[in-house]
Scaffold this motif. Structure first.
Motif, PDB file in Angstrom:
ATOM      1  N   GLU A   1       0.624  -1.279   0.110  1.00  0.00           N
ATOM      2  CA  GLU A   1      -0.024  -0.084   0.102  1.00  0.00           C
ATOM      3  C   GLU A   1       0.722   1.259   0.054  1.00  0.00           C
ATOM      4  O   GLU A   1       1.947   1.348   0.619  1.00  0.00           O
ATOM      5  CB  GLU A   1      -0.990   0.045   1.135  1.00  0.00           C
ATOM      6  N   PHE A   2       0.499   2.179  -0.506  1.00  0.00           N
ATOM      7  CA  PHE A   2       1.083   3.409  -0.554  1.00  0.00           C
ATOM      8  C   PHE A   2       0.691   4.442   0.467  1.00  0.00           C
ATOM      9  O   PHE A   2      -0.677   4.638   0.633  1.00  0.00           O
ATOM     10  CB  PHE A   2       0.907   4.010  -2.016  1.00  0.00           C
ATOM     11  N   GLU A   3       1.458   4.878   1.526  1.00  0.00           N
ATOM     12  CA  GLU A   3       1.030   5.501   2.678  1.00  0.00           C
ATOM     13  C   GLU A   3       1.009   7.115   2.232  1.00  0.00           C
ATOM     14  O   GLU A   3       1.755   7.658   1.508  1.00  0.00           O
ATOM     15  CB  GLU A   3       2.173   5.169   3.651  1.00  0.00           C
ATOM     16  N   ILE A   4      -0.191   7.424   2.817  1.00  0.00           N
ATOM     17  CA  ILE A   4      -0.204   9.055   2.957  1.00  0.00           C
ATOM     18  C   ILE A   4       0.281   9.657   4.453  1.00  0.00           C
ATOM     19  O   ILE A   4      -0.042   8.986   5.392  1.00  0.00           O
ATOM     20  CB  ILE A   4      -1.640   9.407   2.902  1.00  0.00           C
TER      21      ILE A   4
ATOM     22  N   ALA B   1      -6.189  10.780  -2.645  1.00  0.00           N
ATOM     23  CA  ALA B   1      -5.135   9.898  -3.203  1.00  0.00           C
ATOM     24  C   ALA B   1      -5.604   8.514  -3.711  1.00  0.00           C
ATOM     25  O   ALA B   1      -5.207   8.044  -4.672  1.00  0.00           O
ATOM     26  CB  ALA B   1      -4.451   9.117  -1.778  1.00  0.00           C
ATOM     27  N   ARG B   2      -6.935   8.169  -3.562  1.00  0.00           N
ATOM     28  CA  ARG B   2      -7.419   6.795  -3.966  1.00  0.00           C
ATOM     29  C   ARG B   2      -7.912   7.232  -5.410  1.00  0.00           C
ATOM     30  O   ARG B   2      -8.304   6.259  -6.137  1.00  0.00           O
ATOM     31  CB  ARG B   2      -8.593   6.226  -3.195  1.00  0.00           C
ATOM     32  N   VAL B   3      -7.966   8.377  -6.060  1.00  0.00           N
ATOM     33  CA  VAL B   3      -8.572   8.715  -7.273  1.00  0.00           C
ATOM     34  C   VAL B   3      -7.312   8.178  -8.175  1.00  0.00           C
ATOM     35  O   VAL B   3      -7.601   7.543  -9.233  1.00  0.00           O
ATOM     36  CB  VAL B   3      -8.457  10.440  -7.440  1.00  0.00           C
ATOM     37  N   SER B   4      -6.062   8.213  -7.762  1.00  0.00           N
ATOM     38  CA  SER B   4      -5.071   7.834  -8.545  1.00  0.00           C
ATOM     39  C   SER B   4      -4.423   6.688  -8.298  1.00  0.00           C
ATOM     40  O   SER B   4      -3.868   5.806  -8.871  1.00  0.00           O
ATOM     41  CB  SER B   4      -3.751   9.025  -8.883  1.00  0.00           C
TER      42      SER B   4
ATOM     43  N   THR C   1      -2.958   4.046   1.912  1.00  0.00           N
ATOM     44  CA  THR C   1      -3.683   4.167   3.214  1.00  0.00           C
ATOM     45  C   THR C   1      -2.784   5.258   3.865  1.00  0.00           C
ATOM     46  O   THR C   1      -1.966   5.816   3.629  1.00  0.00           O
ATOM     47  CB  THR C   1      -3.163   2.851   3.756  1.00  0.00           C
ATOM     48  N   ILE C   2      -3.517   5.461   5.033  1.00  0.00           N
ATOM     49  CA  ILE C   2      -2.998   6.742   6.041  1.00  0.00           C
ATOM     50  C   ILE C   2      -2.039   5.937   6.788  1.00  0.00           C
ATOM     51  O   ILE C   2      -2.109   5.161   7.391  1.00  0.00           O
ATOM     52  CB  ILE C   2      -3.908   7.275   6.954  1.00  0.00           C
TER      53      ILE C   2
END
Length: 83
Positions: free
Chosen positions: A15-18, A48-51, A56-57
């Motif tokens: 997952e890509f973290e925010i 973020a979930r648009v792209s 995830t946070i």
């Protein structure tokens, strides 16, 4: 309001973290993408979930809420709109 960034590298779960700008775990400048200013992590996650659907946070950032409180009532007072 805080400024949020999306990591360009996935974590161990894929997952890509925010992260917000002041987060101690924010990736280096070259490994993040600027999302913009948001009131809280959930708003940043929605963007973020648009792209990047697998966003995830960050665990450090998830409890940070920067929503201003505009009220003349104290925390202990009840609010009754129709007395």
């Amino acid at each position: 309001m805080k400024f949020y960034y999306l990591s360009t590298e996935p974590n161990v779960e894929g997952e890509f973290e925010i992260h917000h700008r002041e987060c101690s775990k924010i990736p280096s400048y070259h490994m993040r993408f600027y999302l913009g200013p948001f009131n809280n992590g959930q708003e940043a996650l929605n963007q973020a979930r648009v792209s990047q659907a697998k966003s995830t946070i960050c665990s450090t950032c998830q409890n940070v809420a920067m929503v201003p409180k505009f009220s003349h009532f104290s925390d202990t007072e009840s609010f009754h709109p129709n007395p």
